[in-house]
Design a protein around this motif. Structure first.
Motif, PDB file in Angstrom:
ATOM      1  N   ALA A 104       0.836  -1.206   0.000  1.00 60.93           N
ATOM      2  CA  ALA A 104       0.000   0.000   0.000  1.00 60.93           C
ATOM      3  C   ALA A 104       0.866   1.250   0.000  1.00 60.93           C
ATOM      4  N   ARG A 105       1.883   1.256   0.835  1.00 62.14           N
ATOM      5  CA  ARG A 105       2.780   2.422   0.871  1.00 62.14           C
ATOM      6  C   ARG A 105       3.460   2.609  -0.474  1.00 62.14           C
ATOM      7  N   THR A 120       3.603   4.653   8.447  1.00 63.02           N
ATOM      8  CA  THR A 120       2.611   3.618   8.745  1.00 63.02           C
ATOM      9  C   THR A 120       3.284   2.257   8.842  1.00 63.02           C
ATOM     10  N   THR A 121       2.952   1.543   9.916  1.00 60.72           N
ATOM     11  CA  THR A 121       3.574   0.234  10.128  1.00 60.72           C
ATOM     12  C   THR A 121       2.580  -0.917  10.217  1.00 60.72           C
ATOM     13  N   ASP A 122       1.291  -0.596  10.333  1.00 63.41           N
ATOM     14  CA  ASP A 122       0.325  -1.695  10.413  1.00 63.41           C
ATOM     15  C   ASP A 122      -0.982  -1.316   9.721  1.00 63.41           C
ATOM     16  N   GLU A 123      -1.829  -2.308   9.576  1.00 66.37           N
ATOM     17  CA  GLU A 123      -3.073  -2.123   8.834  1.00 66.37           C
ATOM     18  C   GLU A 123      -4.024  -1.161   9.537  1.00 66.37           C
ATOM     19  N   GLU A 124      -3.997  -1.138  10.847  1.00 65.47           N
ATOM     20  CA  GLU A 124      -4.858  -0.210  11.584  1.00 65.47           C
ATOM     21  C   GLU A 124      -4.475   1.242  11.284  1.00 65.47           C
ATOM     22  N   GLU A 125      -3.184   1.523  11.273  1.00 68.36           N
ATOM     23  CA  GLU A 125      -2.721   2.870  10.937  1.00 68.36           C
ATOM     24  C   GLU A 125      -3.085   3.224   9.497  1.00 68.36           C
ATOM     25  N   LEU A 126      -3.000   2.244   8.626  1.00 72.03           N
ATOM     26  CA  LEU A 126      -3.349   2.468   7.222  1.00 72.03           C
ATOM     27  C   LEU A 126      -4.831   2.815   7.087  1.00 72.03           C
ATOM     28  N   MET A 127      -5.677   2.092   7.791  1.00 75.22           N
ATOM     29  CA  MET A 127      -7.111   2.385   7.746  1.00 75.22           C
ATOM     30  C   MET A 127      -7.407   3.762   8.347  1.00 75.22           C
ATOM     31  N   LEU A 186      -5.415   6.295   8.221  1.00 74.34           N
ATOM     32  CA  LEU A 186      -4.998   7.229   7.182  1.00 74.34           C
ATOM     33  C   LEU A 186      -6.083   7.354   6.108  1.00 74.34           C
ATOM     34  N   PHE A 187      -6.683   6.231   5.729  1.00 72.69           N
ATOM     35  CA  PHE A 187      -7.758   6.261   4.736  1.00 72.69           C
ATOM     36  C   PHE A 187      -8.956   7.044   5.265  1.00 72.69           C
ATOM     37  N   PHE A 188      -9.233   6.890   6.543  1.00 68.03           N
ATOM     38  CA  PHE A 188     -10.334   7.639   7.140  1.00 68.03           C
ATOM     39  C   PHE A 188     -10.059   9.139   7.045  1.00 68.03           C
ATOM     40  N   ARG A 189      -8.842   9.532   7.376  1.00 68.05           N
ATOM     41  CA  ARG A 189      -8.482  10.956   7.282  1.00 68.05           C
ATOM     42  C   ARG A 189      -8.608  11.453   5.848  1.00 68.05           C
ATOM     43  N   LEU A 190      -8.163  10.644   4.898  1.00 61.26           N
ATOM     44  CA  LEU A 190      -8.283  11.037   3.491  1.00 61.26           C
ATOM     45  C   LEU A 190      -9.743  11.141   3.057  1.00 61.26           C
ATOM     46  N   SER A 191     -10.590  10.316   3.648  1.00 63.60           N
ATOM     47  CA  SER A 191     -12.006  10.331   3.263  1.00 63.60           C
ATOM     48  C   SER A 191     -12.682  11.646   3.633  1.00 63.60           C
ATOM     49  N   THR A 192     -12.053  12.437   4.478  1.00 59.71           N
ATOM     50  CA  THR A 192     -12.624  13.732   4.862  1.00 59.71           C
ATOM     51  C   THR A 192     -12.272  14.842   3.872  1.00 59.71           C
ATOM     52  N   THR A 193     -11.532  14.518   2.841  1.00 61.47           N
ATOM     53  CA  THR A 193     -11.086  15.522   1.871  1.00 61.47           C
ATOM     54  C   THR A 193     -12.243  16.367   1.344  1.00 61.47           C
ATOM     55  N   ALA A 194     -13.338  15.730   1.008  1.00 67.65           N
ATOM     56  CA  ALA A 194     -14.479  16.449   0.422  1.00 67.65           C
ATOM     57  C   ALA A 194     -15.109  17.440   1.396  1.00 67.65           C
ATOM     58  N   PHE A 195     -14.880  17.237   2.680  1.00 68.32           N
ATOM     59  CA  PHE A 195     -15.507  18.088   3.694  1.00 68.32           C
ATOM     60  C   PHE A 195     -14.573  19.174   4.229  1.00 68.32           C
ATOM     61  N   GLN A 196     -13.388  19.268   3.657  1.00 68.99           N
ATOM     62  CA  GLN A 196     -12.401  20.242   4.128  1.00 68.99           C
ATOM     63  C   GLN A 196     -12.612  21.638   3.538  1.00 68.99           C
ATOM     64  N   GLY A 197     -13.427  21.743   2.504  1.00 71.73           N
ATOM     65  CA  GLY A 197     -13.653  23.039   1.872  1.00 71.73           C
ATOM     66  C   GLY A 197     -12.547  23.437   0.908  1.00 71.73           C
TER      67      GLY A 197
END
Length: 99
Positions: free
Chosen positions: A10-11, A47-54, A56-67
């Motif tokens: 993924a990285r 990022t070292t594990d799948e939880e951190e990766l997820m 990160l994806f959650f943070r990226l999913s907020t892109t549309a709401f950042q204005g």
């Protein structure tokens, strides 16, 4: 603790896409989204594990709401990045359900 092959993959897949987004934003001097994506790039690289990766994806999913206001090329780069993240997240969720 060893980093899973999935996280490494993924990285390896996302880093160049994220760098393209950052470069596009930097060239346009688009400061606010540049700071957002630069921070996420740094998180991706550590990022070292799948939880951190997820996370990160959650943070990226907020892109549309950042204005953020993106130019068409920036939008294309961000969309490509988010599509790749979605594919990886699907892989993670399928792999996670097998545990």
């Amino acid at each position: 603790m060893a980093i899973s092959d999935l996280v490494i993959s993924a990285r390896d897949q996302l880093d160049p896409l994220m760098c393209e987004v950052v470069a596009e934003l930097e060239a346009a001097d688009n400061a606010y989204p540049l700071a957002f994506f630069t921070q996420i790039l740094m998180s991706l690289r550590s990022t070292t594990d799948e939880e951190e990766l997820m996370e990160l994806f959650f943070r990226l999913s907020t892109t549309a709401f950042q204005g953020f206001v993106f130019s068409p090329p920036e939008t294309q780069r961000v969309d490509e990045l988010l599509e790749s993240c979605e594919q990886i997240a699907l892989t993670l969720s399928v792999g996670g359900s097998a545990h």
